[in-house]
Design a protein around this motif. Structure first.
Motif, PDB file in Angstrom:
ATOM      1  N   TRP A   1     -45.428  10.279 -15.772  1.00  0.00           N
ATOM      2  CA  TRP A   1     -44.877  10.994 -16.927  1.00  0.00           C
ATOM      3  C   TRP A   1     -43.372  10.784 -17.041  1.00  0.00           C
ATOM      4  CZ3 TRP A   1     -47.036  12.588 -21.142  1.00  0.00           C
ATOM      5  CH2 TRP A   1     -48.388  12.918 -21.144  1.00  0.00           C
ATOM      6  N   SER A   2     -42.660  10.816 -15.924  1.00  0.00           N
ATOM      7  CA  SER A   2     -41.202  10.628 -16.004  1.00  0.00           C
ATOM      8  C   SER A   2     -40.861   9.225 -16.500  1.00  0.00           C
ATOM      9  CB  SER A   2     -40.527  10.926 -14.662  1.00  0.00           C
ATOM     10  OG  SER A   2     -40.885   9.986 -13.688  1.00  0.00           O
TER      11      SER A   2
ATOM     12  N   TYR B   1     -41.320   9.319 -20.211  1.00  0.00           N
ATOM     13  CA  TYR B   1     -40.167   9.973 -20.841  1.00  0.00           C
ATOM     14  C   TYR B   1     -38.986   9.012 -20.923  1.00  0.00           C
ATOM     15  CZ  TYR B   1     -42.545  14.465 -20.044  1.00  0.00           C
ATOM     16  OH  TYR B   1     -43.425  15.514 -20.036  1.00  0.00           O
TER      17      TYR B   1
ATOM     18  N   ALA C   1     -37.513  10.486 -24.388  1.00  0.00           N
ATOM     19  CA  ALA C   1     -38.002  11.782 -24.848  1.00  0.00           C
ATOM     20  C   ALA C   1     -37.160  12.957 -24.379  1.00  0.00           C
ATOM     21  CB  ALA C   1     -39.442  11.987 -24.369  1.00  0.00           C
ATOM     22  N   ALA C   2     -36.334  12.755 -23.359  1.00  0.00           N
ATOM     23  CA  ALA C   2     -35.504  13.848 -22.835  1.00  0.00           C
ATOM     24  C   ALA C   2     -34.061  13.647 -23.295  1.00  0.00           C
ATOM     25  CB  ALA C   2     -35.565  13.867 -21.314  1.00  0.00           C
TER      26      ALA C   2
ATOM     27  N   LEU D   1     -35.175  13.238 -15.279  1.00  0.00           N
ATOM     28  CA  LEU D   1     -36.503  12.976 -15.824  1.00  0.00           C
ATOM     29  C   LEU D   1     -37.622  13.400 -14.879  1.00  0.00           C
ATOM     30  CD1 LEU D   1     -35.977   9.531 -17.567  1.00  0.00           C
ATOM     31  CD2 LEU D   1     -36.005  11.808 -18.585  1.00  0.00           C
TER      32      LEU D   1
ATOM     33  N   ALA E   1     -40.342  16.043 -15.977  1.00  0.00           N
ATOM     34  CA  ALA E   1     -41.764  15.727 -15.914  1.00  0.00           C
ATOM     35  C   ALA E   1     -42.507  16.731 -15.033  1.00  0.00           C
ATOM     36  CB  ALA E   1     -41.969  14.310 -15.391  1.00  0.00           C
TER      37      ALA E   1
ATOM     38  N   ASN F   1     -42.875  20.136 -16.838  1.00  0.00           N
ATOM     39  CA  ASN F   1     -43.815  20.029 -17.956  1.00  0.00           C
ATOM     40  C   ASN F   1     -45.246  19.890 -17.450  1.00  0.00           C
ATOM     41  OD1 ASN F   1     -42.164  20.341 -20.170  1.00  0.00           O
ATOM     42  ND2 ASN F   1     -41.688  18.174 -20.302  1.00  0.00           N
TER      43      ASN F   1
ATOM     44  N   PRO G   1     -37.772  18.489 -24.767  1.00  0.00           N
ATOM     45  CA  PRO G   1     -37.800  17.146 -25.348  1.00  0.00           C
ATOM     46  C   PRO G   1     -36.909  17.066 -26.585  1.00  0.00           C
ATOM     47  CG  PRO G   1     -40.027  17.998 -25.009  1.00  0.00           C
ATOM     48  CD  PRO G   1     -39.087  19.126 -24.764  1.00  0.00           C
TER      49      PRO G   1
ATOM     50  N   TRP H   1     -39.694  13.931 -30.042  1.00  0.00           N
ATOM     51  CA  TRP H   1     -40.766  13.863 -29.045  1.00  0.00           C
ATOM     52  C   TRP H   1     -41.237  15.251 -28.599  1.00  0.00           C
ATOM     53  CZ3 TRP H   1     -43.482   9.692 -27.987  1.00  0.00           C
ATOM     54  CH2 TRP H   1     -42.945   8.447 -28.316  1.00  0.00           C
TER      55      TRP H   1
ATOM     56  N   GLY I   1     -44.162  17.113 -24.276  1.00  0.00           N
ATOM     57  CA  GLY I   1     -44.163  18.113 -23.210  1.00  0.00           C
ATOM     58  C   GLY I   1     -45.484  18.866 -23.120  1.00  0.00           C
TER      59      GLY I   1
END
Length: 142
Positions: free
Chosen positions: A67-68, A71, A76-77, A83, A87, A90, A101, A105, A109
């Protein structure tokens, strides 16, 4: 929004495949190896459960890393955000609200949280199944 759903679904699918490969196959192997060892049944059961929990924790950590990376790729962050932390919160809780986010985006999340809830439920089922099968196998060998 449709693109966010597609990206979130793709990352979720990667995590589902990772979780299934990493947990079911390895846990089955560990359960068989651990139970073939001689010793007290309580120690065997403890060994199997500790190994299972550790493998599941490692699988979840790898899924959080996926996920990180998503992102990072999607930006997305907000700039300067951690990150991995983003991640992690979330995936486990839908965030604390300290990092959110970027507007573009916002849906990513909650998709990570949905994926985390699904994977934690799956892990609970795997733990239960390993425990049940281990106890059944010990009862048959006694």
């Amino acid at each position: 929004m449709l693109f966010q759903l597609i990206v979130g679904s793709a990352v979720s699918a990667i995590n589902i495949v990772l979780h299934s490969l990493f947990t079911v196959a390895v846990i089955g192997l560990l359960r068989n190896v651990t139970l073939s060892a001689t010793g007290r049944s309580g120690l065997q059961l403890s060994g199997v459960m500790v190994a299972t929990a550790l493998i599941l924790m490692l699988a979840h950590t790898l899924e959080i890393v996926v996920w990180s990376l998503a992102y990072f790729v999607c930006s997305a962050a907000p700039a300067g955000s951690d990150l991995l932390y983003f991640a992690f919160v979330n995936y486990t809780t839908l965030g604390y609200g300290d990092v959110v986010p970027v507007k573009k985006w916002q849906l990513i999340g909650p998709m990570a949280a949905m994926n985390g809830i699904l994977m934690f439920g799956w892990s609970t089922a795997v733990l239960f199944e390993v425990l049940q099968k281990t106890i059944e196998r010990q009862a048959r060998s006694s």
